[in-house]
Motif scaffolding. Structure first.
Motif, PDB file in Angstrom:
ATOM      1  N   THR A 173       0.817  -1.107   0.073  1.00  0.00           N
ATOM      2  CA  THR A 173      -0.174   0.137   0.087  1.00  0.00           C
ATOM      3  C   THR A 173       0.912   1.222   0.205  1.00  0.00           C
ATOM      4  O   THR A 173       0.592   2.240  -0.773  1.00  0.00           O
ATOM      5  N   VAL A 174       1.830   1.513   0.710  1.00  0.00           N
ATOM      6  CA  VAL A 174       2.732   2.285   0.896  1.00  0.00           C
ATOM      7  C   VAL A 174       3.592   2.633  -0.369  1.00  0.00           C
ATOM      8  O   VAL A 174       3.594   3.554  -0.996  1.00  0.00           O
ATOM      9  N   ALA A 175       3.978   1.448  -1.042  1.00  0.00           N
ATOM     10  CA  ALA A 175       4.746   1.341  -2.251  1.00  0.00           C
ATOM     11  C   ALA A 175       3.664   1.985  -3.458  1.00  0.00           C
ATOM     12  O   ALA A 175       4.274   2.979  -4.108  1.00  0.00           O
ATOM     13  N   VAL A 176       2.611   1.490  -3.548  1.00  0.00           N
ATOM     14  CA  VAL A 176       1.709   2.088  -4.451  1.00  0.00           C
ATOM     15  C   VAL A 176       1.118   3.430  -4.371  1.00  0.00           C
ATOM     16  O   VAL A 176       1.170   4.248  -5.292  1.00  0.00           O
ATOM     17  N   VAL A 177       1.077   4.045  -3.151  1.00  0.00           N
ATOM     18  CA  VAL A 177       0.774   5.805  -2.810  1.00  0.00           C
ATOM     19  C   VAL A 177       1.973   5.992  -3.281  1.00  0.00           C
ATOM     20  O   VAL A 177       1.983   7.371  -3.911  1.00  0.00           O
ATOM     21  N   VAL A 178       3.161   5.653  -3.092  1.00  0.00           N
ATOM     22  CA  VAL A 178       4.454   6.423  -3.412  1.00  0.00           C
ATOM     23  C   VAL A 178       4.604   6.645  -4.742  1.00  0.00           C
ATOM     24  O   VAL A 178       4.872   7.676  -5.313  1.00  0.00           O
ATOM     25  N   ILE A 179       4.302   5.437  -5.599  1.00  0.00           N
ATOM     26  CA  ILE A 179       4.232   5.652  -7.136  1.00  0.00           C
ATOM     27  C   ILE A 179       3.297   6.459  -7.508  1.00  0.00           C
ATOM     28  O   ILE A 179       3.382   7.261  -8.427  1.00  0.00           O
ATOM     29  N   PHE A 180       2.041   6.327  -7.004  1.00  0.00           N
ATOM     30  CA  PHE A 180       0.844   7.123  -7.624  1.00  0.00           C
ATOM     31  C   PHE A 180       1.258   8.729  -7.352  1.00  0.00           C
ATOM     32  O   PHE A 180       0.828   9.414  -8.204  1.00  0.00           O
ATOM     33  N   GLU A 181       1.824   8.970  -6.090  1.00  0.00           N
ATOM     34  CA  GLU A 181       1.846  10.409  -6.032  1.00  0.00           C
ATOM     35  C   GLU A 181       3.162  10.892  -6.566  1.00  0.00           C
ATOM     36  O   GLU A 181       2.880  12.198  -7.204  1.00  0.00           O
ATOM     37  N   SER A 182       3.861  10.200  -7.071  1.00  0.00           N
ATOM     38  CA  SER A 182       5.101  10.727  -7.690  1.00  0.00           C
ATOM     39  C   SER A 182       4.705  10.849  -9.243  1.00  0.00           C
ATOM     40  O   SER A 182       5.528  11.500  -9.864  1.00  0.00           O
ATOM     41  N   LEU A 183       3.567  10.348  -9.510  1.00  0.00           N
ATOM     42  CA  LEU A 183       3.435  10.189 -10.942  1.00  0.00           C
ATOM     43  C   LEU A 183       2.308  11.296 -11.265  1.00  0.00           C
ATOM     44  O   LEU A 183       2.031  11.967 -12.321  1.00  0.00           O
ATOM     45  N   LYS A 184       1.965  12.063 -10.067  1.00  0.00           N
ATOM     46  CA  LYS A 184       0.795  13.273 -10.294  1.00  0.00           C
ATOM     47  C   LYS A 184       1.741  14.399 -10.830  1.00  0.00           C
ATOM     48  O   LYS A 184       2.438  14.955 -10.930  1.00  0.00           O
TER      49      LYS A 184
END
Length: 152
Positions: free
Chosen positions: A141-152
């Motif tokens: 979950t933390v990894a997905v959020v980090v990737i998702f937020e860095s793609l914004k």
């Protein structure tokens, strides 16, 4: 309460009535009884005034603390307002995961210290198969959020 009232009303009354020197049927003279009753009534009125003042103070403090708590919550929510809901979710998941680990560590230390290892070992065998998936889900979950937020 005035010290003169407490000395006069309480001290002399109780020392005369409850003294072991006098029989239990000892009574004060009627004039002294009226004087003592009026002094005790005045003392009770003063105590009631003090109690009412304390109730007012408590009500004020409750209202004041509720207002300051709501302001603190608004401030903390406004500080988190910069984060997206997914980041807040990841923070909550990590927070609860670490609270679970800390609680588990405390239980293990207490059981080892107090000799409750026979109760802790079955608990550990029950939680061990669940702990690995919980760790994986938390870090994924933390990894997905980090990737998702860095793609914004």
């Amino acid at each position: 309460m005035n010290s003169s009232i407490s000395e006069k009303a309480m001290g002399s009354y109780y020392s005369n009535v409850f003294s072991k020197d006098y029989p239990s049927t000892h009574r004060l003279p009627p004039a002294k009884q009226l004087e003592t009753i009026s002094e005790l009534t005045n003392a009770l009125k003063q105590i009631q005034t003090q109690v009412d003042t304390i109730y007012q103070d408590v009500a004020y403090l409750r209202n004041h603390s509720a207002q300051s708590t709501s302001k603190a919550l608004q401030t903390s929510q406004s500080n988190l307002g910069g984060y997206s809901p997914s980041v807040r979710l990841a923070f909550r998941i990590v927070k609860w995961f670490f609270l679970f680990l800390i609680g588990f560590a405390v239980i293990s230390v207490f059981s080892a210290t107090l000799g409750g290892e026979q109760f802790f070992k079955p608990l550990l065998s029950l939680l061990e198969p669940m702990l690995v998936p919980v760790v994986i889900v938390t870090f994924c979950t933390v990894a997905v959020v980090v990737i998702f937020e860095s793609l914004k």
